[in-house]
Design a protein around this motif. Structure first.
Motif, mmCIF file in Angstrom:
data_model
loop_
_atom_site.group_PDB
_atom_site.id
_atom_site.type_symbol
_atom_site.label_atom_id
_atom_site.label_comp_id
_atom_site.label_asym_id
_atom_site.label_seq_id
_atom_site.Cartn_x
_atom_site.Cartn_y
_atom_site.Cartn_z
ATOM 1 N N GLY A 158 62.788 65.903 -4.014
ATOM 2 C CA GLY A 158 62.644 67.392 -2.862
ATOM 3 C C GLY A 158 62.055 68.426 -3.932
ATOM 4 N N ASN A 159 62.732 68.931 -4.939
ATOM 5 C CA ASN A 159 62.097 69.749 -5.641
ATOM 6 C C ASN A 159 60.857 69.486 -6.294
ATOM 7 O OD1 ASN A 159 64.777 70.977 -5.462
ATOM 8 N ND2 ASN A 159 65.614 70.102 -7.275
ATOM 9 N N PHE A 160 60.474 68.272 -6.646
ATOM 10 C CA PHE A 160 58.955 67.881 -7.064
ATOM 11 C C PHE A 160 57.973 68.280 -5.868
ATOM 12 C CE2 PHE A 160 55.621 65.205 -7.943
ATOM 13 C CZ PHE A 160 55.168 65.590 -9.186
ATOM 14 N N THR A 161 58.417 68.031 -4.573
ATOM 15 C CA THR A 161 57.535 68.080 -3.396
ATOM 16 C C THR A 161 57.311 69.844 -3.403
ATOM 17 O OG1 THR A 161 58.487 66.232 -2.293
ATOM 18 C CG2 THR A 161 57.200 67.839 -1.126
ATOM 19 N N ARG A 162 58.308 70.558 -3.339
ATOM 20 C CA ARG A 162 58.239 71.810 -3.295
ATOM 21 C C ARG A 162 57.299 72.573 -4.328
ATOM 22 N NH1 ARG A 162 63.875 74.490 -2.774
ATOM 23 N NH2 ARG A 162 63.940 72.433 -3.584
ATOM 24 N N LYS A 163 57.494 72.026 -5.505
ATOM 25 C CA LYS A 163 56.768 72.817 -6.661
ATOM 26 C C LYS A 163 55.414 72.441 -6.676
ATOM 27 C CE LYS A 163 60.010 72.122 -9.592
ATOM 28 N NZ LYS A 163 60.520 72.281 -11.162
ATOM 29 N N MET A 164 54.960 71.107 -6.262
ATOM 30 C CA MET A 164 53.552 70.741 -6.578
ATOM 31 C C MET A 164 52.864 71.129 -5.249
ATOM 32 S SD MET A 164 52.742 69.108 -9.207
ATOM 33 C CE MET A 164 53.662 68.435 -10.668
ATOM 34 N N THR A 165 53.288 71.186 -3.944
ATOM 35 C CA THR A 165 52.539 71.466 -3.013
ATOM 36 C C THR A 165 51.700 72.549 -2.974
ATOM 37 O OG1 THR A 165 54.460 72.155 -1.903
ATOM 38 C CG2 THR A 165 53.790 69.951 -1.320
ATOM 39 N N GLY A 166 52.232 73.572 -3.661
ATOM 40 C CA GLY A 166 51.381 74.753 -3.959
ATOM 41 C C GLY A 166 50.034 74.502 -4.584
ATOM 42 N N ALA A 167 49.878 73.569 -5.386
ATOM 43 C CA ALA A 167 48.667 73.411 -6.266
ATOM 44 C C ALA A 167 47.941 72.054 -5.580
ATOM 45 C CB ALA A 167 49.133 73.096 -7.728
ATOM 46 N N LEU A 168 48.363 71.604 -4.645
ATOM 47 C CA LEU A 168 47.646 70.402 -3.984
ATOM 48 C C LEU A 168 47.241 70.754 -2.507
ATOM 49 C CD1 LEU A 168 50.414 67.696 -4.786
ATOM 50 C CD2 LEU A 168 48.142 68.472 -5.948
ATOM 51 N N THR A 169 46.112 69.981 -2.260
ATOM 52 C CA THR A 169 45.577 70.183 -0.584
ATOM 53 C C THR A 169 46.007 68.795 0.119
ATOM 54 O OG1 THR A 169 43.598 71.248 -1.580
ATOM 55 C CG2 THR A 169 43.420 70.348 0.511
ATOM 56 N N ASP A 170 46.633 69.267 1.243
ATOM 57 C CA ASP A 170 47.237 68.235 2.236
ATOM 58 C C ASP A 170 46.031 67.548 2.830
ATOM 59 O OD1 ASP A 170 48.376 66.655 4.144
ATOM 60 O OD2 ASP A 170 49.917 68.110 4.304
ATOM 61 N N THR A 171 45.704 66.196 2.810
ATOM 62 C CA THR A 171 44.721 65.726 3.379
ATOM 63 C C THR A 171 44.835 65.555 4.941
ATOM 64 O OG1 THR A 171 45.181 63.325 3.051
ATOM 65 C CG2 THR A 171 43.811 64.573 1.416
ATOM 66 N N GLY A 172 46.084 65.720 5.386
ATOM 67 C CA GLY A 172 46.500 65.402 6.729
ATOM 68 C C GLY A 172 46.814 63.864 7.092
ATOM 69 N N ARG A 173 46.371 63.060 5.995
ATOM 70 C CA ARG A 173 46.572 61.704 6.120
ATOM 71 C C ARG A 173 47.989 61.158 5.850
ATOM 72 N NH1 ARG A 173 42.273 59.637 3.124
ATOM 73 N NH2 ARG A 173 41.643 61.646 3.080
ATOM 74 N N LYS A 174 48.455 60.092 5.997
ATOM 75 C CA LYS A 174 49.699 59.499 5.622
ATOM 76 C C LYS A 174 49.370 58.029 5.101
ATOM 77 C CE LYS A 174 52.752 62.935 7.293
ATOM 78 N NZ LYS A 174 53.863 63.539 6.547
ATOM 79 N N VAL A 175 50.485 57.785 4.338
ATOM 80 C CA VAL A 175 50.203 56.355 3.594
ATOM 81 C C VAL A 175 51.666 55.594 3.752
ATOM 82 C CG1 VAL A 175 50.482 57.122 1.398
ATOM 83 C CG2 VAL A 175 49.551 54.849 1.716
#
Lengths: 249, 249
Positions: free
Chosen positions: B201-218
DNA sequence: CGAATAGTGTCTGTGAGACAATATATG
DNA sequence: CATATATTGTCTCACAGACACTATTCG
């Protein structure tokens, strides 16, 4: 047995005549006075880059490694008594572009050297036989105004960035200040390297955890006397954060 | 004029016969599978260090710099198609002890190489002419159990520390996963390098700021499908902090 | 006293870390 | 439904940064 070894040698090093290079060290020697970061430069008298500034350096001898050569050159080229200045030397990076010296193939292992000062006077450079007019110059002014020989601008820039980054999480800044120092001296080092004005109060609080209070005080021209500290921990936890100016590359 | 240049040459390079060395590169090639950090090693067949593990490497040619040699050797020694694996190569440090190779004076510029994987299979090493049985091995196991040739244990240790430190404040870890990746893949890289179990959970929150969401899922074997991201910022601010295990050196 | 400086106190905002809660997938 | 995983929410604690405050010294 001897035949086997010889055979093995050839197996590992296929080309019988392997390429060879001249190996040198280049030095970025830093010291701080009056909150200004200085480095040692040599004005080039001959070609190439006549008149430009260059970093001190020299050949690595057959029986020494690069770090040893860096220490030796630091002594020879600057004529400094290194014992007095508690020098710190570490490897920076290696510059190996085939065209970096137009005269021949020279590969240079750049080193970062830090000299301690009392914050008032720079270490005296007593030119030895080697030292052709080595002298201190303010780093930021040089980077702004001067032409630098070879790839020495790259080396200087990398050295500055290394130092700026390293003092965030270590007490490397203490290498630029006497063994016993007051907090304002250490703070001036940070200000010189980061081109910042750190808050004295916050700086005190964050640093004292990694320092040992000697109990002694030192008088300043004005104001309250400052406590004299020595380094206790080499690492800062949590790290100090560099203020905005160019934090990320 | 020609005389002046020659004279200047002698002035700069006093010894007429300057020392020369053989210059090589050594490579620490990292990849991650199933949360385990692997590196490429070569089992030595001949002396010295017969039977020990060694790092891939080779000579720097007269017309290339060390970084170019590292890329070339990475291709030659491992037989990898580098385009497919989005390799990242950077200089680590230079090892120049006169005794590091008992046969001759060899100075080596060590490099760190990172290869992207899909987290399931390591890049296939198709041995070329050079590659005498290059193969992947888990780094922590090798450091614990194996004998390493020359000073390659030092090099490997330094490479690991460099990687562990660098992923704190950069997205270098993304070099070890595909260009488009799910957060669990990136998290597994951190766990492999730091030997940690980061909170998802914490990893998600901290990382997403530096990442681009492609909108896709796997889809995963079980559980909710994960979002596919790409890297937006190369630098992490604020940095991720490495948990206790060996945080300082 | 006035100015300058050292060191401490205080307040506020940000964010890390632990962990719960919810949503979504497989079998 | 049971289980596994992703992602979001919540709470608490630590600390950075801004700045006020006190103490100490020099002229």
């Amino acid at each position: 047995m001897m035949a086997t070894e010889e055979q093995q040698f050839l197996e590992d090093y296929e080309p019988k005549e392997y390429p060879s290079v001249a190996l040198t060290v280049d030095l970025v020697v830093f010291a701080v006075t009056d909150s200004v970061l200085h480095a040692v430069f040599i004005r080039r008298g001959g070609r190439p880059f006549r008149g430009a500034l260059a970093l001190p350096g020299g050949f690595v001898k057959p029986d020494e490694d690069a770090l040893h050569a860096a220490w030796r050159e630091l002594e020879e080229e600057t004529g400094l008594d290194l014992g007095r200045h508690r020098a710190h030397v570490e490897q920076l990076a290696t510059y190996s572009s085939p065209e970096r010296d137009p005269r021949m193939r020279v590969v240079s292992v750049a080193h970062l050297a830090l000299l301690a000062t009392d914050s008032r006077t720079l270490p005296g450079l007593s030119p030895g036989s080697d030292a052709s007019a080595a002298h201190w110059k303010p780093v930021h002014e040089v980077l702004a105004d001067e032409e630098l020989a070879f790839d020495h601008r790259d080396i200087l820039t990398e050295a500055l960035e290394r130092l700026a980054g390293k003092i965030e999480y270590t007490l490397t800044a203490a290498r630029l200040v006497p063994e016993e120092f007051a907090l304002y001296q250490l703070r001036h080092v940070y200000d010189a390297v980061w081109n910042s004005r750190l808050d004295a109060g916050n700086f005190t609080r964050k640093m004292t955890g990694a320092l040992t209070d000697t109990g002694r005080k030192v008088a300043r021209s004005k104001g309250a006397p400052a406590t004299v500290f020595t380094v206790k921990d080499e690492y800062l936890s949590p790290p100090l954060v560099r203020p905005a100016a160019g934090a990320h590359r």
